[in-house]
Design a protein around this motif. Sequence first.
Motif, PDB file in Angstrom:
ATOM      1  N   GLU A 183       0.802  -1.228   0.000  1.00  0.00           N
ATOM      2  CA  GLU A 183       0.000   0.000   0.000  1.00  0.00           C
ATOM      3  C   GLU A 183       0.836   1.279   0.000  1.00  0.00           C
ATOM      4  O   GLU A 183       0.329   2.343  -0.327  1.00  0.00           O
ATOM      5  CB  GLU A 183      -0.970   0.001   1.182  1.00  0.00           C
ATOM      6  CG  GLU A 183      -0.296  -0.035   2.529  1.00  0.00           C
ATOM      7  CD  GLU A 183      -1.261  -0.298   3.656  1.00  0.00           C
ATOM      8  OE1 GLU A 183      -1.341   0.562   4.558  1.00  0.00           O
ATOM      9  OE2 GLU A 183      -1.916  -1.349   3.632  1.00  0.00           O
ATOM     10  N   VAL A 184       2.117   1.216   0.350  1.00  0.00           N
ATOM     11  CA  VAL A 184       2.964   2.422   0.366  1.00  0.00           C
ATOM     12  C   VAL A 184       3.887   2.502  -0.846  1.00  0.00           C
ATOM     13  O   VAL A 184       4.727   3.390  -0.921  1.00  0.00           O
ATOM     14  CB  VAL A 184       3.800   2.512   1.666  1.00  0.00           C
ATOM     15  CG1 VAL A 184       2.912   2.692   2.866  1.00  0.00           C
ATOM     16  CG2 VAL A 184       4.718   1.326   1.810  1.00  0.00           C
ATOM     17  N   LEU A 185       3.746   1.594  -1.781  1.00  0.00           N
ATOM     18  CA  LEU A 185       4.609   1.581  -2.958  1.00  0.00           C
ATOM     19  C   LEU A 185       4.102   2.555  -4.008  1.00  0.00           C
ATOM     20  O   LEU A 185       3.380   2.205  -4.933  1.00  0.00           O
ATOM     21  CB  LEU A 185       4.701   0.157  -3.530  1.00  0.00           C
ATOM     22  CG  LEU A 185       5.329  -0.876  -2.606  1.00  0.00           C
ATOM     23  CD1 LEU A 185       5.312  -2.247  -3.255  1.00  0.00           C
ATOM     24  CD2 LEU A 185       6.732  -0.480  -2.223  1.00  0.00           C
ATOM     25  N   VAL A 186       4.504   3.820  -3.836  1.00  0.00           N
ATOM     26  CA  VAL A 186       4.134   4.895  -4.748  1.00  0.00           C
ATOM     27  C   VAL A 186       5.382   5.726  -4.981  1.00  0.00           C
ATOM     28  O   VAL A 186       6.086   6.075  -4.046  1.00  0.00           O
ATOM     29  CB  VAL A 186       3.019   5.778  -4.146  1.00  0.00           C
ATOM     30  CG1 VAL A 186       2.663   6.911  -5.083  1.00  0.00           C
ATOM     31  CG2 VAL A 186       1.798   4.954  -3.817  1.00  0.00           C
ATOM     32  N   GLY A 187       5.659   6.029  -6.236  1.00  0.00           N
ATOM     33  CA  GLY A 187       6.824   6.848  -6.557  1.00  0.00           C
ATOM     34  C   GLY A 187       8.115   6.039  -6.520  1.00  0.00           C
ATOM     35  O   GLY A 187       8.095   4.812  -6.382  1.00  0.00           O
TER      36      GLY A 187
END
Length: 155
Positions: free
Chosen positions: A74-78
């Motif tokens: 869920e925190v895998l952004v950018g």
Amino acid sequence: MAIRLNEKQQIVAEVNEAAKSALSAVIADYHGTAVANMTALRKTARENNVYLRVVRNTLLKMAVADTEFECIQEVLVGPTILAFSQEDPGAAARVLKEFAKENKAFEIKALSVGGKLLDASQIDVLATLPTHDQALSILMSVMLAPVTKLARTLI
């Protein structure tokens, strides 16, 4: 440069293997960090037995599926750099925390221990965990204290 399918499969397999043997994971955003600083980070990570890898988020999601680090999806952004602690649960946290102090562009996003996702503010808790040798020395000092006190009392 495009990555071929067999190279993607190899990356996913390698990260999955590292995730299965890891004790903790730290995810950070490295955007804006100089290449020379990243090279220094990789060297420090190798010295501390920390698996450090820049992986595309889609490949990382596939790699951590069915592991205790599945919660990091869920925190895998950018732009994401992943650090797995292989022997000492706090090693990756210590390495990345020290690096983040010196490099303002480097930002820790989250960490995961025991299948639980923790906020970046919890990095101090994980980074201050004693190493195996430190824990043994603390245990030995606690075990030795009553014997020492008895010996001093008898003298």
